[in-house]
Design a protein around this motif. Structure first.
Motif, PDB file in Angstrom:
ATOM      1  N   VAL A 526       0.836  -1.209   0.000  1.00  0.00           N
ATOM      2  CA  VAL A 526       0.000   0.000   0.000  1.00  0.00           C
ATOM      3  C   VAL A 526       0.866   1.254   0.000  1.00  0.00           C
ATOM      4  CG1 VAL A 526      -1.654   1.322   1.370  1.00  0.00           C
ATOM      5  CG2 VAL A 526      -1.966  -1.136   1.065  1.00  0.00           C
ATOM      6  N   LYS A 527       1.944   1.244   0.799  1.00  0.00           N
ATOM      7  CA  LYS A 527       2.845   2.410   0.815  1.00  0.00           C
ATOM      8  C   LYS A 527       3.468   2.621  -0.555  1.00  0.00           C
ATOM      9  CE  LYS A 527       4.016   2.027   5.735  1.00  0.00           C
ATOM     10  NZ  LYS A 527       5.113   1.755   6.713  1.00  0.00           N
ATOM     11  N   THR A 528       3.840   1.498  -1.205  1.00  0.00           N
ATOM     12  CA  THR A 528       4.441   1.612  -2.536  1.00  0.00           C
ATOM     13  C   THR A 528       3.442   2.195  -3.519  1.00  0.00           C
ATOM     14  OG1 THR A 528       5.813  -0.303  -2.065  1.00  0.00           O
ATOM     15  CG2 THR A 528       5.567   0.301  -4.363  1.00  0.00           C
ATOM     16  N   ILE A 529       2.150   1.705  -3.427  1.00  0.00           N
ATOM     17  CA  ILE A 529       1.114   2.229  -4.327  1.00  0.00           C
ATOM     18  C   ILE A 529       0.903   3.728  -4.094  1.00  0.00           C
ATOM     19  CG2 ILE A 529      -1.357   2.082  -4.869  1.00  0.00           C
ATOM     20  CD1 ILE A 529      -1.166  -0.907  -4.223  1.00  0.00           C
ATOM     21  N   ALA A 530       0.917   4.176  -2.817  1.00  0.00           N
ATOM     22  CA  ALA A 530       0.737   5.604  -2.507  1.00  0.00           C
ATOM     23  C   ALA A 530       1.880   6.438  -3.081  1.00  0.00           C
ATOM     24  CB  ALA A 530       0.631   5.802  -0.992  1.00  0.00           C
ATOM     25  N   SER A 531       3.106   5.909  -2.961  1.00  0.00           N
ATOM     26  CA  SER A 531       4.271   6.627  -3.520  1.00  0.00           C
ATOM     27  C   SER A 531       4.160   6.748  -5.026  1.00  0.00           C
ATOM     28  CB  SER A 531       5.545   5.892  -3.132  1.00  0.00           C
ATOM     29  OG  SER A 531       6.672   6.523  -3.722  1.00  0.00           O
ATOM     30  N   ALA A 576      -5.566   3.911   0.334  1.00  0.00           N
ATOM     31  CA  ALA A 576      -5.994   4.273   1.685  1.00  0.00           C
ATOM     32  C   ALA A 576      -7.019   3.286   2.204  1.00  0.00           C
ATOM     33  CB  ALA A 576      -6.574   5.709   1.663  1.00  0.00           C
ATOM     34  N   ASN A 577      -7.973   2.886   1.340  1.00  0.00           N
ATOM     35  CA  ASN A 577      -8.982   1.900   1.764  1.00  0.00           C
ATOM     36  C   ASN A 577      -8.348   0.563   2.106  1.00  0.00           C
ATOM     37  OD1 ASN A 577     -11.105   3.687   1.423  1.00  0.00           O
ATOM     38  ND2 ASN A 577     -11.375   3.157  -0.749  1.00  0.00           N
ATOM     39  N   ILE A 578      -7.389   0.100   1.303  1.00  0.00           N
ATOM     40  CA  ILE A 578      -6.714  -1.186   1.581  1.00  0.00           C
ATOM     41  C   ILE A 578      -6.006  -1.119   2.913  1.00  0.00           C
ATOM     42  CG2 ILE A 578      -4.848  -2.685   0.797  1.00  0.00           C
ATOM     43  CD1 ILE A 578      -5.662  -1.971  -2.059  1.00  0.00           C
TER      44      ILE A 578
END
Length: 707
Positions: A526-531, A576-578
Motif C-alpha cells: 500500500v505504501k508503494t502504491i501511494a508513492s 488508503a482503503n486497503i
C-alpha cells in the motif's frame, strides 16, 4: 416213568383197518417227494425271478436307451443348429453389406463401368473366400434384379432373376421362409438339381433389391449323422421342413440294408408327421411299427431352421441284452432241473434205506428190547441219528437198571420226607412271627424318612432362591462391566479428539501469525502504491504544463494528463482503503491469536481431566471384577450345597425305597412261609402216594430186557 413208557410204546406200529389209506398218505408225503418239492420250488422261483428280471431289465434298458438316444439326437440337432447359425451369420453379413446394395441397385453400372466391375469382383472374391473357409457351405448366391448380373460361387455372367425368385418363395401374406430345401427357379437358372445341396438359407437384402441365398452341403451333415451310433440296424437321418432327407444306416458287414438310395424313410410316415406337428414336445422317443417290425422312433426338432434329426432303432437292439438274460436263465433252469432230479433220486433212495433200518430197530426198542445197536450206510446226518439212537438205547438200558436200584432208596427217602416235613412246619411258624416284628420297625423308619424328605425340600427351595439372586447380581455385574468398558472407550476417544483439537488449535495459531505477517506485507504494498500515485500526479502536472506550452498541438496530450491524474487519485484512494482494511484484519488477527492461545490451554486442561476420568473408570472396572469373582465363588458354593442337597435327597429317597421294598419282601416271605405250611401238608400226602407208586414202578421195569 409211565410217560416214558407210553412214548416208547407209541413207536410200535399199530395195525388198523386204515392201513391202505395210511400207506398211500405215506407214499404221498414221503421224504423223496418232499426232497423233490424242495428242489422244484427254488427252480420255480428261479424261473419267476428270471422272467421278472427279464421284464425289469427290458423295461429299464428301454427307458435308459430312450433317454440316452433322445439326448444323442438332441445334441446332434444342436450341433447342426450351431452350424446353421454360422451360415445365418454369413448370409446376414451379405444381406447388410453396402457393397451388395450398391451393386444390386446398379449404382455404378452406367456412370462408371470400371467401378461396377471392380465392385462385382470384390463381392465375388468375398463369397468365394467364405465358401472355401466354411466346409458346410455348398454355394453362395446373390440374386439381383434383371439387368444386373447375379453373383454366385457356382456360375457367373447370368442375368438377375430377383422378381421370379421372390414370386416362387413368397407365401400367403407376402412372407417367405428363411430355410428351404428346394429353390427350383434358381436351380433352373444354374442348370443344377436339388441333390447338390440339402438345405438353403435365404435372406433379403436390406435395400430390397437383392436376395442372398446360402446352400448347405449334404456331405458334412452325412458325416455327422454317421458318427451317431444308436446300435446295429438303426437308421439316423435329418429331414428338412419340406421333406428332403439325409439317411445313414448302421448295418453289419456283408449285410443288405433296408433302405435304398434316394428313398425317403421318415417324411412320408404318419408317426413322423404326428411328431413333427406336435407343438409341446420338440424331442421325444416313441415305439412305432415300420417295415413290419417294432422300432423306437427318436426325434428332435429345430425351432429355428425347421429341420428334424430323427432315428429308427430296432427294439431287438434296445432289449438285446435282456433277451440274452432270458436265454441264459432258461438254459440254467433246464440244467438245474436235470441235476436236481438226479441228485434228488440219489439222496432220497439213500435216506429211505437208512430210515427203514432205523425204524425196524426202534420197533424192537418199543417192544422192550434194549440190546443191540442201530446201523446205517453213509456218513451223513442219518449216521449221526443212528449213533444217537444207539446211544439212547444204551443209556435207556442203563437208566432202567439205575431206576430199579433207585426204587429201593426212594422208598427209604419217602419215609424221611415225612419226618422232615414236621421240622419245616415248626420253622415256618417262627419265620412268620419274625416277619411281623420286621414290618413294625419298617413302618417307623418310613415315617422318619418322610420327615427328612420334607425338611430337605424346604432347604432345596431356599438354596434355589440364593442361586437365583446370585445369578441376577452376576448378570447386573456383567452389564455394569460392559458399560464401564464402553465408558472407558468413549473417554479414550474423547482424549484422542482433545489431542487432535489441541493440534488443530496450534495450527490455527501459526496460520493466524502467518496472516499477520502477510498483512504487514500488504501494508508495504500500500505504501508503494501511494508513492507511485504521488509520483504519477507529479508527472501528470508536468504533462499538463508541457501541453499548455504546446498550445493546440498539445491538447490531446493534456487530456491524457488529466486521465492519468484521475487514475493516480483513484489509486491513492484505493490504497488508503486497503490500508484501513488491513489494519482491521490485523486487529481481528490479534484477537484470534489470543483466543487460539486460550483454546489451547483449555484443551490441555480437558486432556488432563479425561486422563483422570480414565483412571477412575479403570479403578471401578478392577473393583467390579473383584465383585464378579466374589459372586462366582458364592454361586459355586451354592451349587456345591445344592449338589450335596441333591445327593442327600437321593440317599433318603433310596432309603425310603429300600424300606418299601423290604416291606414288600417281608409280605412275600410271609406268604411264602404260609404256602410252605400248606406244601408241607401236601408233601406228607405225596410221600404216602409215593409208596403206592413204587410198587407199580417195579412191575413196569421188569418188562425191559437189558442183558
Amino acid at each position: 416213568m409211565k410217560r416214558f413208557w407210553t412214548y416208547i410204546s407209541s413207536l410200535a406200529p399199530k395195525r388198523t383197518v386204515k392201513d391202505k389209506r395210511s400207506k398211500r398218505n405215506f407214499m404221498l408225503f414221503s421224504i423223496r417227494n418232499k426232497i423233490f418239492i424242495c428242489f422244484i420250488v427254488p427252480i420255480a422261483f428261479m424261473i419267476i425271478v428270471g422272467m421278472s428280471a427279464y421284464e425289469k431289465a427290458a423295461e429299464g434298458m428301454t427307458e435308459k436307451y430312450k433317454v440316452t438316444s433322445v439326448q444323442t439326437v438332441k445334441m446332434t440337432k444342436e450341433y447342426l443348429d450351431m452350424t446353421n447359425s454360422f451360415i445365418q451369420s454369413e448370409g446376414m453379413k451379405y444381406a447388410s453389406s453396402d457393397d451388395v446394395g450398391n451393386y444390386s441397385r446398379g449404382k455404378y453400372a452406367h456412370s462408371s463401368k470400371a467401378k461396377h466391375v471392380e465392385l462385382s469382383k470384390s463381392i465375388y472374391n468375398d463369397i468365394m473366400a467364405t465358401q472355401m473357409t466354411n466346409p458346410f457351405i455348398q454355394d453362395i448366391h446373390i440374386i439381383t434384379p434383371q439387368g444386373i448380373d447375379m453373383l454366385s460361387t457356382r456360375s457367373v455372367g447370368m442375368d438377375g432373376i430377383y422378381d421370379e425368385y421372390i414370386e416362387e418363395m413368397q407365401e400367403d401374406g407376402g412372407k417367405y421362409k428363411s430355410w428351404v430345401g428346394v429353390h427350383n427357379t434358381l436351380d433352373a437358372c444354374l442348370n443344377q438339381n436339388d441333390e447338390n445341396y440339402i438345405l438353403s438359407y435365404q435372406l433379403q437384402h436390406y435395400s430390397g433389391n437383392a436376395m442372398v441365398v446360402v446352400d448347405v452341403k449334404a456331405e458334412p451333415i452325412r458325416e455327422i449323422l454317421n458318427e451317431v451310433d444308436l446300435g446295429e440296424g438303426s437308421i439316423v437321418g435329418m429331414v428338412t421342413a419340406d421333406g428332403k432327407e439325409i439317411l445313414c444306416e448302421k448295418k453289419g458287414e456283408n449285410e443288405p440294408g433296408k433302405i435304398e438310395k434316394g428313398e425317403n424313410v421318415f417324411s412320408q410316415q404318419g408317426f413322423y408327421q404326428t411328431a413333427y406337428n406336435e407343438a409341446e414336445n420338440i424331442e421325444n422317443a416313441l415305439v412305432v411299427d415300420w417295415s413290419d417290425e417294432e422300432y423306437m422312433f427318436v426325434y428332435s426338432k429345430s425351432e429355428d431352421s425347421g429341420i428334424c434329426v430323427c432315428a429308427l432303432v430296432p427294439m431287438d437292439t434296445v432289449v438285446g441284452q435282456a433277451k440274452d438274460i432270458r436265454t441264459v436263465t432258461i438254459q440254467m433252469v433246464v440244467i438245474a432241473c436235470i441235476i436236481a432230479g438226479i441228485v434228488g433220486i440219489f439222496i432220497a433212495s439213500g435216506i429211505q434205506r437208512n430210515m427203514k433200518r432205523i425204524s425196524r430197530k426202534l420197533v424192537d426198542v418199543a417192544n422192550g428190547d434194549l440190546t443191540g445197536t442201530v446201523t446205517v450206510r453213509g456218513k451223513d446226518e442219518l449216521r449221526t441219528l443212528a449213533d444217537s439212537a444207539t446211544h439212547m438205547i444204551h443209556n435207556t438200558s442203563k437208566l432202567v437198571g439205575k431206576v430199579n436200584h433207585a426204587t429201593a432208596q426212594l422208598d427209604e427217602s419217602a419215609k424221611k420226607v415225612t419226618s422232615v416235613s414236621d421240622v419245616i412246619s415248626d420253622y415256618s411258624v417262627n419265620i412268620i412271627n419274625a416277619i411281623n416284628e420286621i414290618n413294625t420297625g419298617m413302618e417307623k423308619q418310613s415315617e422318619n424318612a418322610e420327615i427328612c424328605m420334607d425338611r430337605m425340600e424346604i432347604l432345596s427351595s431356599d438354596m434355589q432362591e440364593v442361586r437365583d439372586v446370585t445369578r441376577k447380581v452376576g448378570s447386573f455385574v456383567e452389564e455394569t462391566e460392559k458399560m464401564i468398558e464402553e465408558g472407558v472407550e468413549n473417554v479414550r476417544i474423547l482424549k484422542e479428539r482433545a489431542t487432535q483439537t489441541a493440534s488443530i488449535t496450534a495450527t490455527v495459531g501459526s496460520s493466524i501469525e502467518q496472516l499477520q505477517q502477510e498483512s504487514d506485507t500488504i501494508n508495504g504494498f500500500v505504501k508503494t502504491i501511494a508513492s507511485i500515485s504521488a509520483q504519477t500526479n507529479l508527472l501528470s502536472l508536468n504533462a499538463s504544463i508541457e501541453a499548455a506550452r504546446a498550445g493546440m498541438a498539445g491538447r490531446g496530450f493534456a487530456v491524457v494528463a488529466d486521465e492519468i491524474s484521475k487514475l493516480a487519485d483513484e489509486s491513492a484512494i484505493a490504497a488508503a482503503n486497503i490500508k484501513k482494511k488491513v489494519e482491521i484484519i490485523g486487529e481481528h488477527t490479534l484477537e484470534s491469536v489470543n483466543n487460539a492461545v486460550q483454546a489451547e490451554k483449555m484443551v490441555e486442561l480437558q486432556s488432563e481431566s479425561v486422563s483422570q476420568v480414565i483412571k477412575v473408570f479403570e479403578e471401578i472396572s478392577e473393583k467390579m471384577k473383584l465383585l464378579f469373582d466374589g459372586l462366582i465363588e458364592i454361586k459355586e458354593s451354592a451349587e456345591k450345597v445344592d449338589n450335596e442337597k441333591t445327593n442327600t435327597l437321593v440317599a433318603v429317597h433310596n432309603i425310603s425305597e429300600v424300606i418299601g421294598v423290604t416291606a414288600e419282601n417281608s409280605e412275600i416271605v410271609h406268604g411264602v412261609a404260609t404256602d410252605l405250611m400248606h406244601n408241607v401238608e401236601k408233601l406228607t400226602q405225596t410221600a404216602d402216594a409215593l409208596n403206592d407208586n413204587m410198587q407199580t414202578l417195579k412191575s413196569e421195569i421188569d418188562l425191559f430186557k437189558t442183558e
